[in-house]
Design a protein around this motif. Structure first.
Motif, PDB file in Angstrom:
ATOM      1  N   TRP A  60       6.874   9.084   8.931  1.00  0.00           N
ATOM      2  CA  TRP A  60       8.024   9.293  10.059  1.00  0.00           C
ATOM      3  C   TRP A  60       9.236   8.767   9.430  1.00  0.00           C
ATOM      4  N   VAL A  61       9.509   7.670   8.868  1.00  0.00           N
ATOM      5  CA  VAL A  61      10.428   7.240   8.086  1.00  0.00           C
ATOM      6  C   VAL A  61      10.589   7.627   6.795  1.00  0.00           C
ATOM      7  N   ASP A  62      11.241   8.461   6.376  1.00  0.00           N
ATOM      8  CA  ASP A  62      11.179   8.974   4.830  1.00  0.00           C
ATOM      9  C   ASP A  62      10.770   7.970   3.803  1.00  0.00           C
ATOM     10  N   ASN A  63       9.748   8.315   3.063  1.00  0.00           N
ATOM     11  CA  ASN A  63       9.344   7.599   1.898  1.00  0.00           C
ATOM     12  C   ASN A  63       8.518   6.109   2.338  1.00  0.00           C
ATOM     13  N   GLN A  64       8.411   6.056   3.616  1.00  0.00           N
ATOM     14  CA  GLN A  64       7.846   4.807   3.995  1.00  0.00           C
ATOM     15  C   GLN A  64       6.215   5.013   4.205  1.00  0.00           C
ATOM     16  N   PHE A  65       5.351   4.742   3.438  1.00  0.00           N
ATOM     17  CA  PHE A  65       3.918   5.056   3.506  1.00  0.00           C
ATOM     18  C   PHE A  65       3.038   3.846   3.613  1.00  0.00           C
ATOM     19  N   PHE A  66       3.374   2.815   3.291  1.00  0.00           N
ATOM     20  CA  PHE A  66       2.683   1.434   3.369  1.00  0.00           C
ATOM     21  C   PHE A  66       2.885   0.882   4.564  1.00  0.00           C
ATOM     22  N   THR A  67       1.890   0.026   4.806  1.00  0.00           N
ATOM     23  CA  THR A  67       1.777  -0.818   6.240  1.00  0.00           C
ATOM     24  C   THR A  67       2.776  -1.866   5.936  1.00  0.00           C
ATOM     25  N   GLU A  68       3.021  -2.669   6.728  1.00  0.00           N
ATOM     26  CA  GLU A  68       4.030  -3.745   6.682  1.00  0.00           C
ATOM     27  C   GLU A  68       3.681  -4.876   5.470  1.00  0.00           C
ATOM     28  N   ASP A  69       2.318  -4.739   5.411  1.00  0.00           N
ATOM     29  CA  ASP A  69       2.096  -5.919   4.448  1.00  0.00           C
ATOM     30  C   ASP A  69       1.692  -5.310   3.012  1.00  0.00           C
ATOM     31  N   GLU A  70       1.946  -4.183   2.931  1.00  0.00           N
ATOM     32  CA  GLU A  70       1.708  -3.263   1.811  1.00  0.00           C
ATOM     33  C   GLU A  70       0.410  -3.238   1.373  1.00  0.00           C
ATOM     34  N   ARG A  71      -0.657  -3.407   2.164  1.00  0.00           N
ATOM     35  CA  ARG A  71      -1.972  -3.112   1.714  1.00  0.00           C
ATOM     36  C   ARG A  71      -2.677  -1.946   1.961  1.00  0.00           C
ATOM     37  N   TYR A  72      -2.230  -1.133   2.846  1.00  0.00           N
ATOM     38  CA  TYR A  72      -2.785   0.068   3.289  1.00  0.00           C
ATOM     39  C   TYR A  72      -1.661   1.172   3.362  1.00  0.00           C
ATOM     40  N   LEU A  73      -2.039   2.395   3.228  1.00  0.00           N
ATOM     41  CA  LEU A  73      -1.093   3.406   3.484  1.00  0.00           C
ATOM     42  C   LEU A  73      -1.559   3.953   4.970  1.00  0.00           C
ATOM     43  N   LEU A  74      -0.434   4.187   5.623  1.00  0.00           N
ATOM     44  CA  LEU A  74      -0.423   4.234   7.117  1.00  0.00           C
ATOM     45  C   LEU A  74      -0.065   5.917   7.480  1.00  0.00           C
ATOM     46  N   CYS A  75      -0.694   6.523   8.124  1.00  0.00           N
ATOM     47  CA  CYS A  75      -0.279   7.676   8.786  1.00  0.00           C
ATOM     48  C   CYS A  75       0.554   7.374  10.055  1.00  0.00           C
ATOM     49  N   ALA A  76       1.798   7.566  10.188  1.00  0.00           N
ATOM     50  CA  ALA A  76       2.685   7.098  11.389  1.00  0.00           C
ATOM     51  C   ALA A  76       2.189   8.111  12.595  1.00  0.00           C
ATOM     52  N   ASN A  77       1.497   9.265  12.342  1.00  0.00           N
ATOM     53  CA  ASN A  77       1.104   9.929  13.666  1.00  0.00           C
ATOM     54  C   ASN A  77       0.344   9.259  14.588  1.00  0.00           C
ATOM     55  N   HIS A  78      -0.938   8.916  14.140  1.00  0.00           N
ATOM     56  CA  HIS A  78      -1.695   8.446  14.892  1.00  0.00           C
ATOM     57  C   HIS A  78      -2.394   7.078  14.419  1.00  0.00           C
ATOM     58  N   GLY A  79      -1.675   6.824  13.462  1.00  0.00           N
ATOM     59  CA  GLY A  79      -2.172   5.177  12.977  1.00  0.00           C
ATOM     60  C   GLY A  79      -3.423   4.998  11.965  1.00  0.00           C
TER      61      GLY A  79
END
Ligand code: FES
Length: 119
Positions: A60-79
């Motif tokens: 949703w935020v351009d180029n932001q794919f990591f979770t906050e802890d940078e461990r996983y990739l997150l889909c912002a649509n449904h988590g």
């Protein structure tokens, strides 16, 4: 004789330290394809920017794919959470599905992306 595909230059290796991610576009089979590259545990990985739950971009935020802890990739649509090294969906509505990998090659210090074999 067919020309060897050269791939698209998406940056230099040092542009993608661990925990960073950035989108790029490729022209594949006459269509535009959005992918993203990420640095994780000293390596680079790239995937098509299309969730396996609903075919929407993950960020949703351009180029932001990591979770906050940078461990996983997150889909912002449904988590949904994806494993960065394999693209496997580990949690969420796409559990067990896989992001589509985008092949990368190093050309000197330059990173090049190539069209995935299948959609
Ligand atoms: S679209 Fe990605 S989890 Fe639903």
């Amino acid at each position: 004789m067919a020309r060897r595909p050269v791939g698209k230059r998406i940056g230099r290796r040092e542009d993608f330290p661990d925990g960073t991610s950035r989108k790029f576009t490729l022209r594949c089979r006459g269509e535009s394809l959005e992918g993203f590259v990420l640095g994780f545990e000293g390596e680079l990985f790239a995937y098509v920017n299309r969730c396996r739950h609903v075919p929407l971009p993950l960020d949703w935020v351009d180029n932001q794919f990591f979770t906050e802890d940078e461990r996983y990739l997150l889909c912002a649509n449904h988590g949904a959470l994806y494993e960065p090294t394999t693209g496997e969906c580990l949690w969420g509505p796409c559990f067990g599905a896989w992001l589509q990998k985008v092949p990368l090659k190093m050309d000197g210090g330059t990173v090049r992306a190539f069209c995935p074999e299948h959609d």
